[in-house]
Design a protein around this motif. Structure first.
Motif, PDB file in Angstrom:
ATOM      1  N   SER A 112       0.807  -1.222   0.000  1.00  0.00           N
ATOM      2  CA  SER A 112       0.000   0.000   0.000  1.00  0.00           C
ATOM      3  C   SER A 112       0.841   1.274   0.000  1.00  0.00           C
ATOM      4  CB  SER A 112      -0.921   0.018   1.224  1.00  0.00           C
ATOM      5  OG  SER A 112      -0.158   0.109   2.427  1.00  0.00           O
ATOM      6  N   ALA A 113       2.152   1.151   0.151  1.00  0.00           N
ATOM      7  CA  ALA A 113       3.009   2.341   0.246  1.00  0.00           C
ATOM      8  C   ALA A 113       2.961   3.157  -1.035  1.00  0.00           C
ATOM      9  CB  ALA A 113       4.447   1.932   0.549  1.00  0.00           C
ATOM     10  N   LYS A 114       2.794   4.465  -0.876  1.00  0.00           N
ATOM     11  CA  LYS A 114       2.706   5.378  -2.012  1.00  0.00           C
ATOM     12  C   LYS A 114       4.085   5.659  -2.581  1.00  0.00           C
ATOM     13  CE  LYS A 114       1.087   9.989  -3.335  1.00  0.00           C
ATOM     14  NZ  LYS A 114       0.386  11.222  -2.879  1.00  0.00           N
ATOM     15  N   LEU A 115       4.145   5.793  -3.909  1.00  0.00           N
ATOM     16  CA  LEU A 115       5.388   6.189  -4.569  1.00  0.00           C
ATOM     17  C   LEU A 115       5.369   7.694  -4.792  1.00  0.00           C
ATOM     18  CD1 LEU A 115       5.775   3.375  -7.267  1.00  0.00           C
ATOM     19  CD2 LEU A 115       6.758   3.464  -4.970  1.00  0.00           C
ATOM     20  N   TYR A 116       6.401   8.383  -4.283  1.00  0.00           N
ATOM     21  CA  TYR A 116       6.539   9.834  -4.472  1.00  0.00           C
ATOM     22  C   TYR A 116       7.609  10.066  -5.546  1.00  0.00           C
ATOM     23  CZ  TYR A 116       3.921  10.339  -0.117  1.00  0.00           C
ATOM     24  OH  TYR A 116       2.951  10.284   0.859  1.00  0.00           O
ATOM     25  N   THR A 117       7.177  10.167  -6.775  1.00  0.00           N
ATOM     26  CA  THR A 117       8.117  10.225  -7.896  1.00  0.00           C
ATOM     27  C   THR A 117       8.469  11.643  -8.319  1.00  0.00           C
ATOM     28  OG1 THR A 117       6.281  10.069  -9.468  1.00  0.00           O
ATOM     29  CG2 THR A 117       7.313   8.014  -8.785  1.00  0.00           C
ATOM     30  N   GLU A 118       7.731  12.630  -7.831  1.00  0.00           N
ATOM     31  CA  GLU A 118       7.947  14.002  -8.291  1.00  0.00           C
ATOM     32  C   GLU A 118       9.185  14.611  -7.632  1.00  0.00           C
ATOM     33  OE1 GLU A 118       5.542  14.300  -4.556  1.00  0.00           O
ATOM     34  OE2 GLU A 118       5.582  13.019  -6.325  1.00  0.00           O
ATOM     35  N   ASN A 119       9.922  15.373  -8.413  1.00  0.00           N
ATOM     36  CA  ASN A 119      11.047  16.175  -7.922  1.00  0.00           C
ATOM     37  C   ASN A 119      12.139  15.351  -7.243  1.00  0.00           C
ATOM     38  OD1 ASN A 119       9.696  18.584  -8.722  1.00  0.00           O
ATOM     39  ND2 ASN A 119       8.517  18.546  -6.808  1.00  0.00           N
ATOM     40  N   VAL A 120      12.334  14.113  -7.684  1.00  0.00           N
ATOM     41  CA  VAL A 120      13.398  13.292  -7.123  1.00  0.00           C
ATOM     42  C   VAL A 120      14.719  13.652  -7.804  1.00  0.00           C
ATOM     43  CG1 VAL A 120      14.268  10.951  -6.797  1.00  0.00           C
ATOM     44  CG2 VAL A 120      11.815  11.404  -6.607  1.00  0.00           C
ATOM     45  N   ASN A 121      15.708  14.033  -7.021  1.00  0.00           N
ATOM     46  CA  ASN A 121      17.031  14.362  -7.551  1.00  0.00           C
ATOM     47  C   ASN A 121      17.899  13.111  -7.497  1.00  0.00           C
ATOM     48  OD1 ASN A 121      19.611  15.259  -8.156  1.00  0.00           O
ATOM     49  ND2 ASN A 121      19.359  17.192  -7.047  1.00  0.00           N
ATOM     50  N   ARG A 122      18.037  12.455  -8.636  1.00  0.00           N
ATOM     51  CA  ARG A 122      18.709  11.160  -8.679  1.00  0.00           C
ATOM     52  C   ARG A 122      20.217  11.276  -8.874  1.00  0.00           C
ATOM     53  NH1 ARG A 122      13.980   7.569 -11.704  1.00  0.00           N
ATOM     54  NH2 ARG A 122      12.286   8.501 -10.522  1.00  0.00           N
ATOM     55  N   THR A 123      20.726  12.492  -8.848  1.00  0.00           N
ATOM     56  CA  THR A 123      22.174  12.677  -8.878  1.00  0.00           C
ATOM     57  C   THR A 123      22.739  12.758  -7.465  1.00  0.00           C
ATOM     58  OG1 THR A 123      22.057  15.101  -8.943  1.00  0.00           O
ATOM     59  CG2 THR A 123      21.984  13.926 -11.052  1.00  0.00           C
ATOM     60  N   LYS A 124      21.867  12.860  -6.461  1.00  0.00           N
ATOM     61  CA  LYS A 124      22.286  12.900  -5.070  1.00  0.00           C
ATOM     62  C   LYS A 124      22.249  11.492  -4.485  1.00  0.00           C
ATOM     63  CE  LYS A 124      20.951  17.660  -4.046  1.00  0.00           C
ATOM     64  NZ  LYS A 124      20.171  18.544  -3.120  1.00  0.00           N
ATOM     65  N   PRO A 125      22.826  11.301  -3.287  1.00  0.00           N
ATOM     66  CA  PRO A 125      22.794   9.971  -2.677  1.00  0.00           C
ATOM     67  C   PRO A 125      21.373   9.441  -2.514  1.00  0.00           C
ATOM     68  CG  PRO A 125      24.398  11.353  -1.551  1.00  0.00           C
ATOM     69  CD  PRO A 125      23.666  12.249  -2.514  1.00  0.00           C
ATOM     70  N   ILE A 126      21.225   8.160  -2.784  1.00  0.00           N
ATOM     71  CA  ILE A 126      19.938   7.489  -2.632  1.00  0.00           C
ATOM     72  C   ILE A 126      20.139   6.222  -1.803  1.00  0.00           C
ATOM     73  CG2 ILE A 126      19.006   8.417  -4.782  1.00  0.00           C
ATOM     74  CD1 ILE A 126      19.743   4.801  -4.844  1.00  0.00           C
ATOM     75  N   VAL A 127      19.029   5.685  -1.298  1.00  0.00           N
ATOM     76  CA  VAL A 127      19.062   4.465  -0.498  1.00  0.00           C
ATOM     77  C   VAL A 127      18.314   3.363  -1.239  1.00  0.00           C
ATOM     78  CG1 VAL A 127      18.093   3.369   1.578  1.00  0.00           C
ATOM     79  CG2 VAL A 127      19.351   5.518   1.766  1.00  0.00           C
ATOM     80  N   ALA A 128      18.885   2.168  -1.229  1.00  0.00           N
ATOM     81  CA  ALA A 128      18.228   0.988  -1.779  1.00  0.00           C
ATOM     82  C   ALA A 128      18.049  -0.048  -0.669  1.00  0.00           C
ATOM     83  CB  ALA A 128      19.046   0.396  -2.919  1.00  0.00           C
ATOM     84  N   ILE A 129      16.856  -0.590  -0.578  1.00  0.00           N
ATOM     85  CA  ILE A 129      16.559  -1.642   0.400  1.00  0.00           C
ATOM     86  C   ILE A 129      15.906  -2.802  -0.343  1.00  0.00           C
ATOM     87  CG2 ILE A 129      15.130  -2.303   2.381  1.00  0.00           C
ATOM     88  CD1 ILE A 129      15.427   0.517   3.462  1.00  0.00           C
ATOM     89  N   THR A 130      16.394  -4.007  -0.102  1.00  0.00           N
ATOM     90  CA  THR A 130      15.700  -5.196  -0.564  1.00  0.00           C
ATOM     91  C   THR A 130      15.195  -5.959   0.656  1.00  0.00           C
ATOM     92  OG1 THR A 130      17.678  -6.585  -0.594  1.00  0.00           O
ATOM     93  CG2 THR A 130      17.141  -5.388  -2.608  1.00  0.00           C
TER      94      THR A 130
END
Length: 236
Positions: A112-130
């Motif tokens: 049910s978690a919402k995806l917030y796709t707007e204004n994501v700066n993908r050149t900055k550090p991001i987190v990945a979780i599996t």
């Protein structure tokens, strides 16, 4: 790390904290289950592990530390929980607050978690979780294909921090912070075999041939805020 000021609703939080060894079983198996936590949609508590170490090595497991990853209806709910937990070990640990913008695969509790796709700066550090629910019958295959991937991630130049977690007997999680989304994607797909390696690519192909898991999801997050002690002190 940068702090994003825009108003949000749902958030995820990831916590790593130390505690006395005798409290370890309670926090791993019962923490939060006996509490009515306002706004908490789902949480997982797990044991952190050092990537690349043998599953039989004492160096692999941090048995005086616990990871908590939580999905909240709002940041206010998270703040309220932490304000009520000031005497709890979690208040003295490390936390990072996250906003979900990509999901692949499914875990029932997080669908049910919402995806917030707007204004994501993908050149900055991001987190990945599996997060995965392992088929016990696939444990040997999972270990065989997973260990090379652990070393690939651990040694990759685009990675800022990475470790794995588990909770007996079939729950596994990986957490990583990357300099940018592009560097993470290059590793996942083995775009440069000398720099990125191909272990993850080969493991994905093997998983597609015969799945290791009954449920599996990969989540990608924008970093909202990092707080608490230096996370490196909990590993090195």
């Amino acid at each position: 790390m940068s702090q994003i000021q825009n108003s949000i609703q749902e958030i995820f939080s990831f916590h790593l904290f130390e505690l006395p060894f005798y409290k370890f079983p309670y926090y791993l198996f019962f923490y939060l289950k006996q509490k009515k936590v306002k706004g908490l949609v789902h949480a997982e508590t797990l044991v952190p592990m050092q990537l690349g170490e043998s599953i039989l090595s004492k160096k692999r497991y941090f048995l005086s530390r616990v990871v908590l990853v939580a999905f909240w209806k709002s940041e206010e709910d998270l703040d309220s929980f932490l304000n009520l937990s000031k005497k709890d070990p979690i208040s003295r640990g490390w936390q990072i607050r996250l906003r979900l913008y990509r999901r692949w695969g499914k875990i029932r509790e997080l669908n049910s978690a919402k995806l917030y796709t707007e204004n994501v700066n993908r050149t900055k550090p991001i987190v990945a979780i599996t997060l995965a629910r392992l088929k016990i019958s696939q444990l040997i295959r999972f270990t065989k294909w997973g260990k090379p991937v652990e070393k690939q991630v651990r040694d990759h130049s685009g990675k800022k921090l990475a470790f794995a977690c588990f909770r007996p007997f079939r729950n596994f999680l990986t957490f990583s912070i990357w300099n940018s989304e592009n560097e993470m994607i290059q590793m996942v797909h083995g775009m440069d075999s000398k720099k990125d390696g191909i272990e993850h690519k080969e493991a994905m192909e093997e998983r597609n041939r015969k799945d290791f898991h009954s449920e599996f999801t990969t989540l990608r997050f924008e970093i909202l805020k990092e707080m608490g002690m230096d996370v490196n002190q909990l590993f090195y």
